[in-house]
Design an enzyme around this catalytic site. Sequence first.
Site, PDB file in Angstrom:
ATOM      1  N   THR A   2      51.586  40.162  36.935  1.00  0.00           N
ATOM      2  CA  THR A   2      50.348  39.786  37.086  1.00  0.00           C
ATOM      3  C   THR A   2      49.986  38.419  36.053  1.00  0.00           C
ATOM      4  O   THR A   2      50.597  38.569  34.815  1.00  0.00           O
ATOM      5  CB  THR A   2      49.051  40.672  36.663  1.00  0.00           C
ATOM      6  OG1 THR A   2      47.504  40.311  36.250  1.00  0.00           O
ATOM      7  CG2 THR A   2      49.259  41.081  35.442  1.00  0.00           C
ATOM      8  N   GLN A  19      45.749  45.925  40.808  1.00  0.00           N
ATOM      9  CA  GLN A  19      44.219  44.917  41.154  1.00  0.00           C
ATOM     10  C   GLN A  19      44.325  44.271  42.835  1.00  0.00           C
ATOM     11  O   GLN A  19      43.138  43.195  43.136  1.00  0.00           O
ATOM     12  CB  GLN A  19      44.866  43.498  40.647  1.00  0.00           C
ATOM     13  CG  GLN A  19      44.455  43.691  38.865  1.00  0.00           C
ATOM     14  CD  GLN A  19      44.790  42.246  37.857  1.00  0.00           C
ATOM     15  OE1 GLN A  19      44.892  41.823  37.874  1.00  0.00           O
ATOM     16  NE2 GLN A  19      46.207  42.777  37.310  1.00  0.00           N
ATOM     17  N   HIS A  37      39.902  45.803  41.553  1.00  0.00           N
ATOM     18  CA  HIS A  37      39.155  44.909  42.626  1.00  0.00           C
ATOM     19  C   HIS A  37      38.973  46.082  44.340  1.00  0.00           C
ATOM     20  O   HIS A  37      39.238  44.576  45.105  1.00  0.00           O
ATOM     21  CB  HIS A  37      40.642  43.825  43.015  1.00  0.00           C
ATOM     22  CG  HIS A  37      40.770  43.650  41.288  1.00  0.00           C
ATOM     23  ND1 HIS A  37      41.046  42.413  41.228  1.00  0.00           N
ATOM     24  CD2 HIS A  37      39.210  43.770  40.284  1.00  0.00           C
ATOM     25  CE1 HIS A  37      40.942  41.820  39.788  1.00  0.00           C
ATOM     26  NE2 HIS A  37      40.032  42.614  38.967  1.00  0.00           N
TER      27      HIS A  37
HETATM   28  C1  BJW Z   1      55.856  37.919  39.680  1.00  0.00           C
HETATM   29  C2  BJW Z   1      56.101  37.661  41.028  1.00  0.00           C
HETATM   30  C3  BJW Z   1      57.961  38.315  41.101  1.00  0.00           C
HETATM   31  C4  BJW Z   1      54.690  36.182  40.974  1.00  0.00           C
HETATM   32  N1  BJW Z   1      57.612  39.192  40.868  1.00  0.00           N
HETATM   33  N2  BJW Z   1      56.429  38.609  38.997  1.00  0.00           N
HETATM   34  C5  BJW Z   1      36.361  38.056  29.614  1.00  0.00           C
HETATM   35  C6  BJW Z   1      37.293  36.547  29.521  1.00  0.00           C
HETATM   36  C7  BJW Z   1      36.550  35.653  29.862  1.00  0.00           C
HETATM   37  C8  BJW Z   1      35.980  36.008  32.335  1.00  0.00           C
HETATM   38  C9  BJW Z   1      35.632  36.630  31.760  1.00  0.00           C
HETATM   39  C10 BJW Z   1      35.545  38.307  31.043  1.00  0.00           C
HETATM   40  N3  BJW Z   1      34.973  39.460  31.471  1.00  0.00           N
HETATM   41  C11 BJW Z   1      34.571  38.784  32.928  1.00  0.00           C
HETATM   42  C12 BJW Z   1      34.994  37.175  33.089  1.00  0.00           C
HETATM   43  C13 BJW Z   1      34.566  37.243  34.638  1.00  0.00           C
HETATM   44  C14 BJW Z   1      35.922  37.044  35.665  1.00  0.00           C
HETATM   45  C15 BJW Z   1      36.916  36.381  34.709  1.00  0.00           C
HETATM   46  O1  BJW Z   1      37.592  37.217  35.032  1.00  0.00           O
HETATM   47  N4  BJW Z   1      37.280  34.978  34.955  1.00  0.00           N
HETATM   48  C16 BJW Z   1      38.556  34.785  34.585  1.00  0.00           C
HETATM   49  C17 BJW Z   1      39.701  34.279  35.404  1.00  0.00           C
HETATM   50  C18 BJW Z   1      38.429  33.730  33.169  1.00  0.00           C
HETATM   51  N5  BJW Z   1      35.848  38.574  35.929  1.00  0.00           N
HETATM   52  C19 BJW Z   1      34.955  38.358  36.488  1.00  0.00           C
HETATM   53  O2  BJW Z   1      34.011  38.408  37.075  1.00  0.00           O
HETATM   54  C20 BJW Z   1      34.870  40.389  37.095  1.00  0.00           C
HETATM   55  N6  BJW Z   1      33.494  41.004  36.948  1.00  0.00           N
HETATM   56  C21 BJW Z   1      33.212  40.777  35.665  1.00  0.00           C
HETATM   57  O3  BJW Z   1      33.460  41.231  34.698  1.00  0.00           O
HETATM   58  O4  BJW Z   1      31.993  41.431  36.125  1.00  0.00           O
HETATM   59  C22 BJW Z   1      31.380  41.443  35.031  1.00  0.00           C
HETATM   60  C23 BJW Z   1      31.071  41.189  33.989  1.00  0.00           C
HETATM   61  C24 BJW Z   1      30.127  39.543  34.723  1.00  0.00           C
HETATM   62  C25 BJW Z   1      29.870  38.288  35.066  1.00  0.00           C
HETATM   63  C26 BJW Z   1      30.049  37.965  33.784  1.00  0.00           C
HETATM   64  C27 BJW Z   1      30.781  38.103  33.092  1.00  0.00           C
HETATM   65  C28 BJW Z   1      30.865  39.708  33.063  1.00  0.00           C
HETATM   66  C29 BJW Z   1      35.168  40.364  38.514  1.00  0.00           C
HETATM   67  C30 BJW Z   1      36.508  39.606  38.630  1.00  0.00           C
HETATM   68  C31 BJW Z   1      37.102  40.102  39.873  1.00  0.00           C
HETATM   69  C32 BJW Z   1      38.021  39.424  40.690  1.00  0.00           C
HETATM   70  N7  BJW Z   1      38.442  38.984  42.392  1.00  0.00           N
HETATM   71  C33 BJW Z   1      39.909  39.008  42.384  1.00  0.00           C
HETATM   72  C34 BJW Z   1      39.273  39.104  44.272  1.00  0.00           C
HETATM   73  C35 BJW Z   1      39.818  40.468  44.880  1.00  0.00           C
HETATM   74  C36 BJW Z   1      39.171  40.593  46.491  1.00  0.00           C
HETATM   75  C37 BJW Z   1      40.819  39.688  46.980  1.00  0.00           C
HETATM   76  O5  BJW Z   1      41.818  40.115  46.817  1.00  0.00           O
HETATM   77  O6  BJW Z   1      40.003  38.366  47.192  1.00  0.00           O
HETATM   78  O7  BJW Z   1      40.712  39.759  42.412  1.00  0.00           O
HETATM   79  S1  BJW Z   1      40.201  37.034  42.327  1.00  0.00           S
HETATM   80  C38 BJW Z   1      41.718  37.363  42.113  1.00  0.00           C
HETATM   81  O8  BJW Z   1      42.701  38.079  40.729  1.00  0.00           O
HETATM   82  C39 BJW Z   1      42.560  38.798  42.470  1.00  0.00           C
HETATM   83  C40 BJW Z   1      43.537  39.166  41.813  1.00  0.00           C
HETATM   84  O9  BJW Z   1      43.348  40.801  41.621  1.00  0.00           O
HETATM   85  C41 BJW Z   1      43.211  39.147  40.528  1.00  0.00           C
HETATM   86  C42 BJW Z   1      44.052  38.639  39.719  1.00  0.00           C
HETATM   87  O10 BJW Z   1      45.075  37.783  39.595  1.00  0.00           O
HETATM   88  P1  BJW Z   1      46.583  38.855  39.313  1.00  0.00           P
HETATM   89  O11 BJW Z   1      47.112  39.290  40.867  1.00  0.00           O
HETATM   90  O12 BJW Z   1      46.809  38.475  38.323  1.00  0.00           O
HETATM   91  O13 BJW Z   1      47.433  37.105  40.527  1.00  0.00           O
HETATM   92  P2  BJW Z   1      48.255  36.040  39.951  1.00  0.00           P
HETATM   93  O14 BJW Z   1      48.152  34.531  41.185  1.00  0.00           O
HETATM   94  O15 BJW Z   1      47.006  34.988  39.404  1.00  0.00           O
HETATM   95  O16 BJW Z   1      49.940  36.266  39.409  1.00  0.00           O
HETATM   96  C43 BJW Z   1      50.371  36.922  40.033  1.00  0.00           C
HETATM   97  C44 BJW Z   1      51.477  37.169  38.949  1.00  0.00           C
HETATM   98  O17 BJW Z   1      52.817  37.580  39.366  1.00  0.00           O
HETATM   99  C45 BJW Z   1      51.684  35.317  38.365  1.00  0.00           C
HETATM  100  O18 BJW Z   1      51.925  35.807  36.986  1.00  0.00           O
HETATM  101  C46 BJW Z   1      53.458  35.404  38.877  1.00  0.00           C
HETATM  102  O19 BJW Z   1      54.243  34.524  37.987  1.00  0.00           O
HETATM  103  C47 BJW Z   1      53.763  36.605  39.022  1.00  0.00           C
HETATM  104  N8  BJW Z   1      55.013  36.910  40.370  1.00  0.00           N
HETATM  105  N9  BJW Z   1      55.952  36.430  42.021  1.00  0.00           N
HETATM  106  C48 BJW Z   1      57.211  39.082  39.743  1.00  0.00           C
HETATM  107  N10 BJW Z   1      57.975  38.444  42.589  1.00  0.00           N
END
Ligand code: BJW
Length: 264
Positions: free
Chosen positions: A211, A111, A142
């Site tokens: 994640t 991601q 992403h």
């Molecule tokens: C460690 C550590 C160490 C720390 N060792 N571990 C179904 C249900 C509900 C909502 C939706 C759904 N389907 C779609 C949605 C809407 C939405 C969504 O998911 N919303 C939820 C938040 C509720 N999704 C979308 O809008 C997606 N599009 C889509 O589905 O289109 C069709 C559609 C549209 C509209 C409605 C419905 C469908 C698009 C999502 C795009 C996400 N974009 C981002 C930004 C990317 C660009 C950028 O970087 O600027 O992507 S947001 C951000 O979150 C980024 C990441 O890739 C993504 C995930 O984050 P990640 O990697 O999990 O990071 P963190 O910070 O959350 O977690 C870090 C983890 O690491 C933690 O657990 C720590 O404990 C751990 N950690 N240090 C090991 N050293």
Amino acid sequence: MERLALLSHRLEEDVERANSILEQANQIVVLTGAGVSAESGIPTFRGRGGLWRSRRPEELATPEAFEESPELVWEWYQWRRRLIAECSPNAGHQALARLALKKDGVTLITQNVDGLHSRAAQTEAKALNIPDAQAAFPLEVHGAINRDRCSLCDRLTDAVSHFQLGPPQCNDCGGPLRPDVVWFGESLDPIIIGAAQEAALRADVCLVVGTSALVHPAAGLPSMTLRAGGLLIEVNLEATTLTNQAAVSLQGRSASLLPRVIKA
Ligand code: BJW
Ligand code: ZN
């Protein structure tokens, strides 16, 4: 003291179990998130240190934010590009690259938009004398922060590093350029997420690393493997919604755990 020794013995056993599950698997899918790059110095999105000037990523990573304040959103991305340029892949990226280069049937899915997996793929392939690093290049669901895309004509270009007069424009049509990443509410590239879903469905094991597994559709990939009869291994600092479903859940830093889980 005794409790500490017991805990570390348990972690060691879990590491061994994860290692043997991965060794026996024919098809492995690895899903990574911001936690993998955290130890390279790149902040995660949620939790401590996940904010930029007191704004949440959800306020900046949207098409609406870009439409309303392109300067602000560009400032955030330029700040991140500069930060990423100064960072290097860590031992976690390297271990995953080695796994994908040395074992057949491994699909890396990330991601992250920082390109660190690809950089690790190149250096590890070189170190292993493997001419083609392709097998360790991840599916970047992403997008990639170091690419620009025209909002109007979709033309892709390498990132512009210095802005002179406000946000950059497309050389072809004059439309506003944006980073080639996927914002909330936008669709993921159907070919890339389709390939990721196929890999998740045919995997014996899904290794999920760093994640929060909150953002869909990427967060749904591990459940696809589980529903198809595969196993889950999780590496994370904290418990997540996936932890209870994991055959092995390793709590700790990915850069220290991954090289132990992936020994070969
Ligand atoms: C460690 C550590 C160490 C720390 N060792 N571990 C179904 C249900 C509900 C909502 C939706 C759904 N389907 C779609 C949605 C809407 C939405 C969504 O998911 N919303 C939820 C938040 C509720 N999704 C979308 O809008 C997606 N599009 C889509 O589905 O289109 C069709 C559609 C549209 C509209 C409605 C419905 C469908 C698009 C999502 C795009 C996400 N974009 C981002 C930004 C990317 C660009 C950028 O970087 O600027 O992507 S947001 C951000 O979150 C980024 C990441 O890739 C993504 C995930 O984050 P990640 O990697 O999990 O990071 P963190 O910070 O959350 O977690 C870090 C983890 O690491 C933690 O657990 C720590 O404990 C751990 N950690 N240090 C090991 N050293
Ligand atoms: Zn254009």
